[in-house]
Design an enzyme around this catalytic site. Structure first.
Site, PDB file in Angstrom:
ATOM      1  CG  HIS A 190      -0.700  -8.367   0.541  1.00  0.00           C
ATOM      2  ND1 HIS A 190      -0.400  -7.641   0.376  1.00  0.00           N
ATOM      3  CD2 HIS A 190      -2.049  -8.192   0.174  1.00  0.00           C
ATOM      4  CE1 HIS A 190      -1.774  -6.425   0.382  1.00  0.00           C
ATOM      5  NE2 HIS A 190      -2.534  -7.044  -0.129  1.00  0.00           N
ATOM      6  CE1 TYR A 231      -3.137  -3.086   0.646  1.00  0.00           C
ATOM      7  CE2 TYR A 231      -3.529  -1.687   2.636  1.00  0.00           C
ATOM      8  CZ  TYR A 231      -3.615  -3.153   1.839  1.00  0.00           C
ATOM      9  OH  TYR A 231      -4.898  -4.330   1.488  1.00  0.00           O
TER      10      TYR A 231
HETATM   11  P1  NDP Z   1     -14.147  -1.032   1.997  1.00  0.00           P
HETATM   12  O1  NDP Z   1     -14.775  -2.362   1.667  1.00  0.00           O
HETATM   13  O2  NDP Z   1     -13.541  -0.484   3.144  1.00  0.00           O
HETATM   14  O3  NDP Z   1     -14.445   0.246   0.706  1.00  0.00           O
HETATM   15  C1  NDP Z   1     -14.518   1.896   0.678  1.00  0.00           C
HETATM   16  C2  NDP Z   1     -14.910   2.373   0.353  1.00  0.00           C
HETATM   17  O4  NDP Z   1     -16.217   2.569   0.623  1.00  0.00           O
HETATM   18  C3  NDP Z   1     -14.281   3.239  -0.110  1.00  0.00           C
HETATM   19  O5  NDP Z   1     -14.603   3.916  -1.609  1.00  0.00           O
HETATM   20  C4  NDP Z   1     -15.377   4.781   0.613  1.00  0.00           C
HETATM   21  O6  NDP Z   1     -15.184   6.172   0.291  1.00  0.00           O
HETATM   22  C5  NDP Z   1     -16.670   3.719   0.931  1.00  0.00           C
HETATM   23  N1  NDP Z   1     -17.115   3.928   1.952  1.00  0.00           N
HETATM   24  C6  NDP Z   1     -16.625   3.316   3.230  1.00  0.00           C
HETATM   25  N2  NDP Z   1     -17.612   3.735   3.864  1.00  0.00           N
HETATM   26  C7  NDP Z   1     -18.650   4.154   3.331  1.00  0.00           C
HETATM   27  C8  NDP Z   1     -20.296   4.023   4.300  1.00  0.00           C
HETATM   28  N3  NDP Z   1     -19.956   4.876   5.298  1.00  0.00           N
HETATM   29  N4  NDP Z   1     -21.174   4.589   3.130  1.00  0.00           N
HETATM   30  C9  NDP Z   1     -20.587   4.899   1.690  1.00  0.00           C
HETATM   31  N5  NDP Z   1     -18.959   4.766   1.430  1.00  0.00           N
HETATM   32  C10 NDP Z   1     -19.196   4.458   2.081  1.00  0.00           C
HETATM   33  O7  NDP Z   1     -13.039  -2.010   1.080  1.00  0.00           O
HETATM   34  P2  NDP Z   1     -11.821  -2.133   0.804  1.00  0.00           P
HETATM   35  O8  NDP Z   1     -11.407  -2.764  -0.420  1.00  0.00           O
HETATM   36  O9  NDP Z   1     -10.459  -0.352   0.937  1.00  0.00           O
HETATM   37  O10 NDP Z   1     -11.578  -2.724   1.485  1.00  0.00           O
HETATM   38  C11 NDP Z   1     -11.085  -3.023   3.016  1.00  0.00           C
HETATM   39  C12 NDP Z   1      -9.738  -2.873   3.655  1.00  0.00           C
HETATM   40  O11 NDP Z   1      -9.496  -3.954   3.530  1.00  0.00           O
HETATM   41  C13 NDP Z   1      -8.711  -2.257   3.158  1.00  0.00           C
HETATM   42  O12 NDP Z   1      -8.401  -0.493   3.560  1.00  0.00           O
HETATM   43  C14 NDP Z   1      -7.686  -2.616   3.240  1.00  0.00           C
HETATM   44  O13 NDP Z   1      -6.662  -2.598   4.708  1.00  0.00           O
HETATM   45  C15 NDP Z   1      -8.224  -4.632   3.201  1.00  0.00           C
HETATM   46  N6  NDP Z   1      -8.110  -5.121   2.342  1.00  0.00           N
HETATM   47  C16 NDP Z   1      -6.972  -6.616   1.882  1.00  0.00           C
HETATM   48  C17 NDP Z   1      -7.016  -6.745   0.502  1.00  0.00           C
HETATM   49  C18 NDP Z   1      -6.111  -8.437   0.773  1.00  0.00           C
HETATM   50  O14 NDP Z   1      -5.481  -8.756  -0.801  1.00  0.00           O
HETATM   51  N7  NDP Z   1      -5.766  -8.421   1.879  1.00  0.00           N
HETATM   52  C19 NDP Z   1      -7.795  -6.561  -0.404  1.00  0.00           C
HETATM   53  C20 NDP Z   1      -8.732  -5.258  -0.307  1.00  0.00           C
HETATM   54  C21 NDP Z   1      -8.684  -4.409   0.652  1.00  0.00           C
HETATM   55  P3  NDP Z   1     -14.998   7.158   1.078  1.00  0.00           P
HETATM   56  O15 NDP Z   1     -12.821   7.140   1.188  1.00  0.00           O
HETATM   57  O16 NDP Z   1     -14.991   8.456   0.116  1.00  0.00           O
HETATM   58  O17 NDP Z   1     -15.578   6.673   2.191  1.00  0.00           O
END
Ligand code: NDP
Length: 304
Positions: free
Chosen positions: A121, A52
């Site tokens: 990862h 990241y």
């Molecule tokens: P999330 O499921 O956390 O969703 C994040 C998205 O949703 C962003 O676009 C955010 O925009 C939006 N969002 C957040 N809260 C709200 C809300 N209350 N209402 C509406 N929209 C919302 O997605 P991620 O894919 O980021 O997954 C979460 C975490 O998991 C990652 O950040 C990472 O740490 C981990 N991860 C791990 C992976 C792996 O391979 N091990 C792969 C993917 C993720 P905004 O910021 O504008 O609110």
């Protein structure tokens, strides 16, 4: 507001906060303030990764949050992940020694002397996959990671560890939400004492990684809501995001919502004031569409 402070067991010594703060797609520039704000809003788990490219700033945010909230390092659960290398992207696969060196690099960038959870990862390690796991076992033996695990591993990859006679991971971080429920993998993990950690819990929302270039495999058709989640959320007087996150924690999955928006950051941990009833849980169970839509999908080498 009812901050959800429950924890789930990870191994004999460690428990993981049910709600953590995800930092994927948060830049080095933004991460310090975002993590600081998350801690002040009650988050006690911060999830980052070498890949990241924000570990320094995440570490600075952890220190700032701890100081302002009057906490100690032990109060915050810190997860980071090994970038194992990926042959399909022309990268060298890390061997055991390089795995330990990569871990030490993460510790240094984060500015901590241990992490609570260190993960591989993805299972792209090929011929080095087991050696990478041996590296994590060594890191745990040295006490530098309180628990160790994997991410995006299938049953086949977990069986490989078992067949080698090595201790199994404490956790497997995988994409989990009503569209991707992975019941067989979860049953296998339960049988083998491997805790699930859910990522991309908010994937069914129209706002999920909505900006161009945020590498999701979500199609235009998926962005059209059928209104089911909205109606269910309205019934409980919560947002669709809260409903999806509550679904995760009610199933016993630690969740990792990411938000840079202060109001959404607060609502994503405000999950203690309602319980999804059995009828709605059954409707949500029927929404399973199989594989997920986060980064791993569409990559034929993902399950090599
Ligand atoms: P999330 O499921 O956390 O969703 C994040 C998205 O949703 C962003 O676009 C955010 O925009 C939006 N969002 C957040 N809260 C709200 C809300 N209350 N209402 C509406 N929209 C919302 O997605 P991620 O894919 O980021 O997954 C979460 C975490 O998991 C990652 O950040 C990472 O740490 C981990 N991860 C791990 C992976 C792996 O391979 N091990 C792969 C993917 C993720 P905004 O910021 O504008 O609110």
């Amino acid at each position: 507001m009812t901050v959800y402070q429950q924890t789930f067991p990870l191994n004999r010594e460690t428990a993981i906060p049910a709600v953590g703060f995800g930092t994927y797609l948060i830049s080095q520039e933004d991460a310090k303030e975002a993590v600081r704000a998350a801690i002040l809003n009650g988050y006690r788990h911060i999830d980052t990764a070498e890949v990241y490219e924000n570990e320094e700033s995440v570490g600075a945010g952890i220190r700032a949050g701890i100081a302002e909230a009057g906490l100690a390092r032990e109060d915050i659960f810190v997860t980071t992940k090994l970038w194992q290398g990926h042959a399909a992207w022309g990268q060298k696969l890390k061997n055991e020694e390089e795995t330990v060196a990569a871990f030490n690099g993460s510790l240094e960038r984060l500015g901590v002397d241990y992490v609570d959870l260190y993960l591989i990862h993805a299972p792209h390690g090929g011929a080095e996959r087991l050696n990478q796991w041996r590296g994590l076992l060594e890191i745990k033996r040295l006490g530098k990671a309180r628990s160790i695990g994997v991410s995006n591993y299938s049953e086949k990859h977990l069986e490989e560890i078992k067949a080698a006679g090595l201790p199994l991971p404490d956790a497997n971080q995988i994409e989990l939400h009503p569209w991707s429920q992975k019941p067989e993998l979860l049953a296998y993990m339960k049988e083998n004492g491997i805790a699930p950690i859910a990522y991309s819990s908010l994937a069914p929302l129209s706002t999920w990684r909505a900006q161009p270039g945020q590498d999701s495999a979500k199609t235009e058709a998926m962005k059209i809501s059928d209104g089911v989640l909205a109606a269910m959320a309205a019934k409980y007087g919560v947002t669709e995001a809260q409903l999806l996150l509550r679904w995760g924690v009610q199933n016993g999955y630690a969740v990792l919502p990411k938000s840079l928006n202060p109001e959404r950051m607060r609502q994503n941990i405000d999950l203690g004031g309602f319980v999804i009833d059995a009828a709605d849980l059954a409707s949500l169970k029927a929404m399973d569409r199989g594989d997920g839509i986060a980064w791993s999908i569409g990559d034929p080498t993902h399950t090599d």
